[in-house]
Enzyme design. Structure first.
Site, PDB file in Angstrom:
ATOM      1  N   GLY A 106      31.753 112.059  67.382  1.00  0.00           N
ATOM      2  CA  GLY A 106      33.082 111.594  67.746  1.00  0.00           C
ATOM      3  C   GLY A 106      33.765 112.652  68.604  1.00  0.00           C
ATOM      4  O   GLY A 106      33.549 112.732  69.805  1.00  0.00           O
TER       5      GLY A 106
ATOM      6  N   GLU B 100      41.073 110.101  82.791  1.00  0.00           N
ATOM      7  CA  GLU B 100      41.178 109.469  81.479  1.00  0.00           C
ATOM      8  C   GLU B 100      42.487 109.823  80.786  1.00  0.00           C
ATOM      9  O   GLU B 100      43.212 108.945  80.312  1.00  0.00           O
ATOM     10  CB  GLU B 100      40.003 109.895  80.599  1.00  0.00           C
ATOM     11  CG  GLU B 100      40.082 109.342  79.194  1.00  0.00           C
ATOM     12  CD  GLU B 100      38.946 109.804  78.294  1.00  0.00           C
ATOM     13  OE1 GLU B 100      38.757 109.209  77.217  1.00  0.00           O
ATOM     14  OE2 GLU B 100      38.249 110.774  78.651  1.00  0.00           O
TER      15      GLU B 100
ATOM     16  N   GLN C 151      76.610 107.619  63.822  1.00  0.00           N
ATOM     17  CA  GLN C 151      76.119 108.872  64.388  1.00  0.00           C
ATOM     18  C   GLN C 151      74.631 109.094  64.115  1.00  0.00           C
ATOM     19  O   GLN C 151      73.907 109.610  64.977  1.00  0.00           O
ATOM     20  CB  GLN C 151      76.931 110.052  63.842  1.00  0.00           C
ATOM     21  CG  GLN C 151      76.618 111.372  64.524  1.00  0.00           C
ATOM     22  CD  GLN C 151      77.402 112.528  63.936  1.00  0.00           C
ATOM     23  OE1 GLN C 151      77.131 112.929  62.801  1.00  0.00           O
ATOM     24  NE2 GLN C 151      78.373 113.042  64.687  1.00  0.00           N
TER      25      GLN C 151
ATOM     26  N   GLY D  81      64.121  96.017  58.012  1.00  0.00           N
ATOM     27  CA  GLY D  81      63.147  94.974  57.716  1.00  0.00           C
ATOM     28  C   GLY D  81      62.722  94.177  58.939  1.00  0.00           C
ATOM     29  O   GLY D  81      61.592  93.688  59.018  1.00  0.00           O
TER      30      GLY D  81
END
Length: 379
Positions: A131, A240, A277, A340
């Site tokens: 990896g 890349e 704030q 939410g």
């Protein structure tokens, strides 16, 4: 602030207008992506290719726009800010650059013409035991009469499930130095002996396992020089990292815009929550970080345009590190500020966050980027 020429400004506006028109609503994006199951819409990408944008970096002699890194970053920034579902564009541009630099004339002509027309490409480096230590790969290509036979497994290959071809990095010689004996090969996606299996991820279907079983390819499939695969990979790192940075800059900007709209309209305790704030200061900090990121990304893009042969290991790694960390922070904070609603799939916040988090892992983890930057200071 980042400044553009009149032509670059007009180009940015054109990309933004296109995204607003073609994928500006959630309903449009859901239709193009099977309700979010896919990250890449070939329908939309073909339209962009028809405008000449898919071949933005491809030289004019191959039918491309022949533009520079600044124009490429403009395209990617605006497309991601517009939430255009063209997830295949990053790996395609990265892979196309390798063909442009190293493929022979005929292969270069064939592959780049496909890119200009809207084909997607994939590049396959990682393996189960390779990896971050990518040179530790063991997928092997053995020389036979008239070609090569490939055996082994690759993993985490983006685009492979819809790519036209795959640029494979395989071991062609075993030496005491793991960076030696690596070669790049052009593998059409329909080559017998290649099996592509998707990996389910938090972000959906985007990466794949590749299995090569006595997969035979011709001598003309070699990209560049036999045994020079590692040096060829290193030569492409600027492109890349700049591509990944520009894309995540756009994601961060879209997340900021969506959050600003939400906290301006959402009221609690009798006033917009953005007037408190705690949120106002948080947004100020995020806006500053995004602007710093934008300055860095375009600074590196201009340096790469000024000297296409420069490796820029420190600068390119800084751009990738800064942009992906900023994007991750912005999208996570967006969910917190939206409460939410940020968690609900009705809004784009959770989808943007999923895409931002993984950006700190692919293309060289941010720990690897920090290591590279540190080494450039002699540490």
């Amino acid at each position: 602030m980042v400044t553009f020429t009149a032509e670059q400004t007009a180009f940015a506006r054109s990309v933004a207008d296109f995204c607003q028109r073609e994928s500006g609503t959630r309903e449009q994006r859901d239709r193009l992506t099977d309700n979010g199951a896919e990250l890449h819409s070939q329908e939309l990408y073909t339209k962009m290719a028809d405008l000449g944008w898919a071949g933005i970096l491809v030289p004019e002699e191959f039918g491309g726009a022949g533009a520079g890194n600044v124009e490429m970053c403009i395209l990617l920034e605006e497309a991601m800010r517009g939430v255009a579902p063209i997830g295949g564009i990053g790996p395609t541009l990265i892979t196309a650059a390798a063909y442009q630099k190293f493929a022979d004339d005929q292969l270069k002509k064939d592959v780049l013409a496909g890119v200009v027309a809207g084909d997607s490409l994939a590049i396959s480096m990682s393996e189960p035991e390779a990896g971050s230590d990518v040179a530790n790969l063991s997928c092997r290509a053995e020389k036979v009469d008239g070609g090569w036979v490939v055996n082994g497994q690759k993993t985490w290959c983006s685009n492979a499930h819809f790519a036209t071809s795959i640029l494979l990095i395989a071991r062609t010689e075993k030496t005491d130095k793991k960076h030696e004996g690596l070669t790049q090969f052009h593998i059409p996606a329909d080559t017998p002996g290649l099996e592509i299996k998707g990996i389910d991820t938090l972000g959906g279907r985007e990466v794949n396992d590749l299995y090569f079983t006595d997969c035979r390819i011709s001598d003309s499939s070699v990209v560049g020089r036999v045994g020079n695969g590692w040096n060829q990979l290193m030569a492409g790192l600027n492109t890349e990292r700049l591509i990944l940075a520009a894309m995540q800059l756009g994601v961060a900007e879209r997340s900021f815009a969506d959050t600003l709209s939400f906290i301006t309209e959402r009221k609690q305790f009798g006033r917009p929550i953005g007037s408190f704030q705690a949120l106002r200061h948080r947004m100020a900090d995020l806006a500053t970080e995004i602007e710093c990121t934008r300055q860095l990304v375009y600074s590196v893009a201009r340096q790469a345009d000024d000297d296409p042969t420069a490796l820029l290991p420190r600068e390119a790694s800084m751009a990738k590190l800064k942009a992906t960390e900023t994007s991750k922070r912005m999208t996570i904070d967006a969910m917190q500020m939206m409460g939410g609603y940020g968690y609900a799939t009705e809004f784009d916040a959770e989808r943007l966050m999923r895409g931002a988090i993984i950006s700190t892992v692919y293309g060289g983890t941010n720990e690897i980027q920090r290591d590279i930057i540190g080494k450039t200071f002699g540490l």
